[in-house]
Design a protein around this motif. Structure first.
Motif, PDB file in Angstrom:
ATOM      1  N   GLN A   1       0.827  -1.205   0.000  1.00  0.00           N
ATOM      2  CA  GLN A   1       0.000   0.000   0.000  1.00  0.00           C
ATOM      3  C   GLN A   1       0.858   1.251   0.000  1.00  0.00           C
ATOM      4  O   GLN A   1       0.552   2.233  -0.688  1.00  0.00           O
ATOM      5  CB  GLN A   1      -0.929  -0.010   1.219  1.00  0.00           C
ATOM      6  CG  GLN A   1      -1.965   1.119   1.222  1.00  0.00           C
ATOM      7  CD  GLN A   1      -2.948   1.003   0.082  1.00  0.00           C
ATOM      8  OE1 GLN A   1      -3.589  -0.029  -0.096  1.00  0.00           O
ATOM      9  NE2 GLN A   1      -3.059   2.052  -0.731  1.00  0.00           N
ATOM     10  N   ARG A   2       1.938   1.223   0.748  1.00  0.00           N
ATOM     11  CA  ARG A   2       2.848   2.370   0.792  1.00  0.00           C
ATOM     12  C   ARG A   2       3.396   2.687  -0.600  1.00  0.00           C
ATOM     13  O   ARG A   2       3.491   3.856  -1.003  1.00  0.00           O
ATOM     14  CB  ARG A   2       3.999   2.084   1.751  1.00  0.00           C
ATOM     15  CG  ARG A   2       5.050   3.171   1.798  1.00  0.00           C
ATOM     16  CD  ARG A   2       6.257   2.755   2.618  1.00  0.00           C
ATOM     17  NE  ARG A   2       5.930   2.529   4.014  1.00  0.00           N
ATOM     18  CZ  ARG A   2       6.832   2.206   4.939  1.00  0.00           C
ATOM     19  NH1 ARG A   2       8.115   2.053   4.600  1.00  0.00           N
ATOM     20  NH2 ARG A   2       6.472   2.029   6.193  1.00  0.00           N
ATOM     21  N   ASN A   3       3.745   1.658  -1.347  1.00  0.00           N
ATOM     22  CA  ASN A   3       4.283   1.865  -2.689  1.00  0.00           C
ATOM     23  C   ASN A   3       3.209   2.287  -3.684  1.00  0.00           C
ATOM     24  O   ASN A   3       3.486   3.034  -4.627  1.00  0.00           O
ATOM     25  CB  ASN A   3       5.012   0.608  -3.161  1.00  0.00           C
ATOM     26  CG  ASN A   3       6.419   0.537  -2.604  1.00  0.00           C
ATOM     27  OD1 ASN A   3       7.326   1.220  -3.090  1.00  0.00           O
ATOM     28  ND2 ASN A   3       6.615  -0.277  -1.578  1.00  0.00           N
ATOM     29  N   ILE A   4       1.989   1.837  -3.466  1.00  0.00           N
ATOM     30  CA  ILE A   4       0.884   2.328  -4.292  1.00  0.00           C
ATOM     31  C   ILE A   4       0.674   3.817  -4.062  1.00  0.00           C
ATOM     32  O   ILE A   4       0.496   4.602  -5.004  1.00  0.00           O
ATOM     33  CB  ILE A   4      -0.397   1.525  -3.990  1.00  0.00           C
ATOM     34  CG1 ILE A   4      -0.293   0.129  -4.624  1.00  0.00           C
ATOM     35  CG2 ILE A   4      -1.640   2.250  -4.496  1.00  0.00           C
ATOM     36  CD1 ILE A   4      -1.417  -0.799  -4.285  1.00  0.00           C
ATOM     37  N   GLU A   5       0.714   4.228  -2.796  1.00  0.00           N
ATOM     38  CA  GLU A   5       0.558   5.646  -2.470  1.00  0.00           C
ATOM     39  C   GLU A   5       1.709   6.471  -3.051  1.00  0.00           C
ATOM     40  O   GLU A   5       1.505   7.585  -3.553  1.00  0.00           O
ATOM     41  CB  GLU A   5       0.503   5.833  -0.956  1.00  0.00           C
ATOM     42  CG  GLU A   5      -0.672   5.161  -0.266  1.00  0.00           C
ATOM     43  CD  GLU A   5      -2.008   5.781  -0.605  1.00  0.00           C
ATOM     44  OE1 GLU A   5      -2.009   6.945  -1.082  1.00  0.00           O
ATOM     45  OE2 GLU A   5      -3.046   5.119  -0.397  1.00  0.00           O
ATOM     46  N   LYS A   6       2.921   5.935  -2.991  1.00  0.00           N
ATOM     47  CA  LYS A   6       4.087   6.646  -3.518  1.00  0.00           C
ATOM     48  C   LYS A   6       3.944   6.882  -5.017  1.00  0.00           C
ATOM     49  O   LYS A   6       4.195   7.995  -5.516  1.00  0.00           O
ATOM     50  CB  LYS A   6       5.355   5.845  -3.233  1.00  0.00           C
ATOM     51  CG  LYS A   6       6.629   6.512  -3.712  1.00  0.00           C
ATOM     52  CD  LYS A   6       7.839   5.645  -3.384  1.00  0.00           C
ATOM     53  CE  LYS A   6       9.128   6.288  -3.913  1.00  0.00           C
ATOM     54  NZ  LYS A   6      10.305   5.425  -3.642  1.00  0.00           N
ATOM     55  N   CYS A   7       3.527   5.854  -5.748  1.00  0.00           N
ATOM     56  CA  CYS A   7       3.315   6.008  -7.186  1.00  0.00           C
ATOM     57  C   CYS A   7       2.223   7.034  -7.476  1.00  0.00           C
ATOM     58  O   CYS A   7       2.322   7.808  -8.432  1.00  0.00           O
ATOM     59  CB  CYS A   7       2.954   4.670  -7.816  1.00  0.00           C
ATOM     60  SG  CYS A   7       4.294   3.475  -7.854  1.00  0.00           S
ATOM     61  N   ALA A   8       1.201   7.051  -6.640  1.00  0.00           N
ATOM     62  CA  ALA A   8       0.088   7.985  -6.846  1.00  0.00           C
ATOM     63  C   ALA A   8       0.534   9.428  -6.701  1.00  0.00           C
ATOM     64  O   ALA A   8       0.035  10.319  -7.400  1.00  0.00           O
ATOM     65  CB  ALA A   8      -1.036   7.680  -5.860  1.00  0.00           C
ATOM     66  N   THR A   9       1.477   9.691  -5.805  1.00  0.00           N
ATOM     67  CA  THR A   9       1.965  11.068  -5.625  1.00  0.00           C
ATOM     68  C   THR A   9       2.969  11.449  -6.699  1.00  0.00           C
ATOM     69  O   THR A   9       3.043  12.618  -7.093  1.00  0.00           O
ATOM     70  CB  THR A   9       2.618  11.229  -4.242  1.00  0.00           C
ATOM     71  OG1 THR A   9       3.689  10.300  -4.103  1.00  0.00           O
ATOM     72  CG2 THR A   9       1.602  10.982  -3.141  1.00  0.00           C
ATOM     73  N   GLU A  10       3.727  10.471  -7.197  1.00  0.00           N
ATOM     74  CA  GLU A  10       4.745  10.758  -8.211  1.00  0.00           C
ATOM     75  C   GLU A  10       4.136  10.988  -9.589  1.00  0.00           C
ATOM     76  O   GLU A  10       4.630  11.811 -10.366  1.00  0.00           O
ATOM     77  CB  GLU A  10       5.760   9.613  -8.272  1.00  0.00           C
ATOM     78  CG  GLU A  10       6.638   9.504  -7.042  1.00  0.00           C
ATOM     79  CD  GLU A  10       7.529   8.288  -7.064  1.00  0.00           C
ATOM     80  OE1 GLU A  10       8.491   8.251  -6.280  1.00  0.00           O
ATOM     81  OE2 GLU A  10       7.260   7.356  -7.861  1.00  0.00           O
ATOM     82  N   ILE A  11       3.065  10.252  -9.890  1.00  0.00           N
ATOM     83  CA  ILE A  11       2.381  10.406 -11.187  1.00  0.00           C
ATOM     84  C   ILE A  11       0.899  10.580 -10.889  1.00  0.00           C
ATOM     85  O   ILE A  11       0.119   9.630 -10.911  1.00  0.00           O
ATOM     86  CB  ILE A  11       2.612   9.180 -12.094  1.00  0.00           C
ATOM     87  CG1 ILE A  11       4.100   8.818 -12.133  1.00  0.00           C
ATOM     88  CG2 ILE A  11       2.104   9.463 -13.512  1.00  0.00           C
ATOM     89  CD1 ILE A  11       4.407   7.569 -12.932  1.00  0.00           C
ATOM     90  N   PRO A  12       0.487  11.796 -10.594  1.00  0.00           N
ATOM     91  CA  PRO A  12      -0.853  12.018 -10.034  1.00  0.00           C
ATOM     92  C   PRO A  12      -2.014  11.698 -10.965  1.00  0.00           C
ATOM     93  O   PRO A  12      -3.135  11.529 -10.493  1.00  0.00           O
ATOM     94  CB  PRO A  12      -0.827  13.513  -9.669  1.00  0.00           C
ATOM     95  CG  PRO A  12       0.263  14.098 -10.495  1.00  0.00           C
ATOM     96  CD  PRO A  12       1.281  13.033 -10.670  1.00  0.00           C
ATOM     97  N   TYR A  13      -1.782  11.625 -12.271  1.00  0.00           N
ATOM     98  CA  TYR A  13      -2.900  11.353 -13.171  1.00  0.00           C
ATOM     99  C   TYR A  13      -3.202   9.858 -13.299  1.00  0.00           C
ATOM    100  O   TYR A  13      -4.146   9.467 -13.968  1.00  0.00           O
ATOM    101  CB  TYR A  13      -2.670  11.956 -14.561  1.00  0.00           C
ATOM    102  CG  TYR A  13      -1.347  11.592 -15.196  1.00  0.00           C
ATOM    103  CD1 TYR A  13      -1.172  10.382 -15.853  1.00  0.00           C
ATOM    104  CD2 TYR A  13      -0.277  12.486 -15.157  1.00  0.00           C
ATOM    105  CE1 TYR A  13       0.041  10.049 -16.424  1.00  0.00           C
ATOM    106  CE2 TYR A  13       0.942  12.159 -15.732  1.00  0.00           C
ATOM    107  CZ  TYR A  13       1.092  10.942 -16.374  1.00  0.00           C
ATOM    108  OH  TYR A  13       2.299  10.618 -16.944  1.00  0.00           O
TER     109      TYR A  13
END
Length: 302
Positions: free
Chosen positions: A256-268
């Motif tokens: 989940q932490r890595n999913i959140e990290k990807c979401a902030t790095e590529i917000p679209y």
């Protein structure tokens, strides 16, 4: 009414006497024969003999590429003696009752869709982390099998880390099966690989070992990458993570932490929604029961 439900794995055949409500009455397991289909059928026959006077039929979960409507195994996974076999017909000669067979990852998906943490979803994906990576796809609350019965065989996805000399080295199963995590920790800690299992890895992690936590984080990053890929290919409502190591809270936390990290790095990007499978090691049994009940038109609304 009761049914004999079997979950065939590479090491053991787990079995359960179950009713139509998916309640377990008895459980057990026997070693999986490694040598011949004759010994495989004999092992199943001995289980059947114990319950033959109390069951309506047999539902089976097995590895491999399976035409479940026909009861045919194109491949038997690690049990290569089951390749190209009319399995329902073969077992039916020894166990003369109605029999169904479905792929193990697909059974796990059916279990979660029927009574588990995906029962509120029309479209979902189950990812089972074990020796390799298995899974299943739910479409409109039904199992999606695909033309060649390989829909949900997520372990065969190629990552961008393939060795040109060994194309299979880049498969999702190789990169993110439990052995890959254990091997990375064994190498870092100078431990014998054959003595390093998931219990040891997560013992290090729970004790706050920084080196192991970094390995776990990268491992979960690779899983999160494929979850994002699947989100944008299929766009399911939820993903459910299963397999033995899914019991570890820290695994789910790090994915989940890595999913959140990807979401902030590529917000679209659309952020996947993640849950843990409800049934763990019972998933395949419950899904195999569901396959049987639906094949023979029993009610599954109980």
């Amino acid at each position: 009414m009761n049914f004999l439900i079997l979950d065939v794995g590479g090491q053991a055949i787990k079995y359960a006497l179950m009713n139509e409500k998916a309640e377990f009455i008895e459980k057990g397991k026997v070693p999986t024969p490694k040598d011949t289909i004759e010994n495989f059928v004999s092992a199943i026959g001995k289980i059947f003999d114990k319950y033959k006077n109390t069951i309506k039929g047999i539902g089976m979960s097995m590895p491999g590429r399976i035409d479940s409507d026909r009861g045919y195994l194109y491949t038997g996974g690690a049990l290569q003696y089951n390749d190209d076999k009319e399995m329902v017909a073969i077992i039916g000669k020894r166990c003369p009752v109605p029999i169904t067979i479905e792929n193990d990852g697909k059974c796990a998906a059916l279990a979660e869709s029927w009574k588990g943490n995906l029962k509120d979803c029309n479209d979902a994906i189950v990812i089972v982390i074990g020796t390799g990576i298995g899974g299943g796809i739910i479409k409109d609350k039904r199992l999606h099998k695909g033309k060649h019965f390989i829909a949900g065989e997520l372990g065969f996805i190629h990552t961008n880390n393939s060795d040109p000399q060994d194309k299979s080295s880049g498969m999702f199963s190789v990169k993110c099966g439990t052995p890959a995590l254990c091997k990375a920790v064994a190498n870092a800690k100078n431990l014998p690989i054959d003595e390093t299992d998931g219990y040891k890895v997560f013992e290090y992690a729970k004790n706050g070992d920084t080196e192991v936590l970094n390995i776990l984080d990268y491992y979960c990053y690779k899983i999160a990458q494929q979850i994002y890929n699947l989100q944008h290919i299929y766009d399911p409502e939820k993903f459910a993570i299963g397999g033995g190591i899914s019991k570890q809270d820290i695994l789910i936390e790090y994915i989940q932490r890595n999913i959140e990290k990807c979401a902030t790095e590529i917000p679209y990007l659309i952020k996947p929604e993640l849950v843990r499978c409800k049934f763990f090691n019972d998933s395949n049994l419950i899904g195999a029961l569901y396959t049987y009940l639906t094949k023979f038109n029993y009610s599954t609304d109980l």
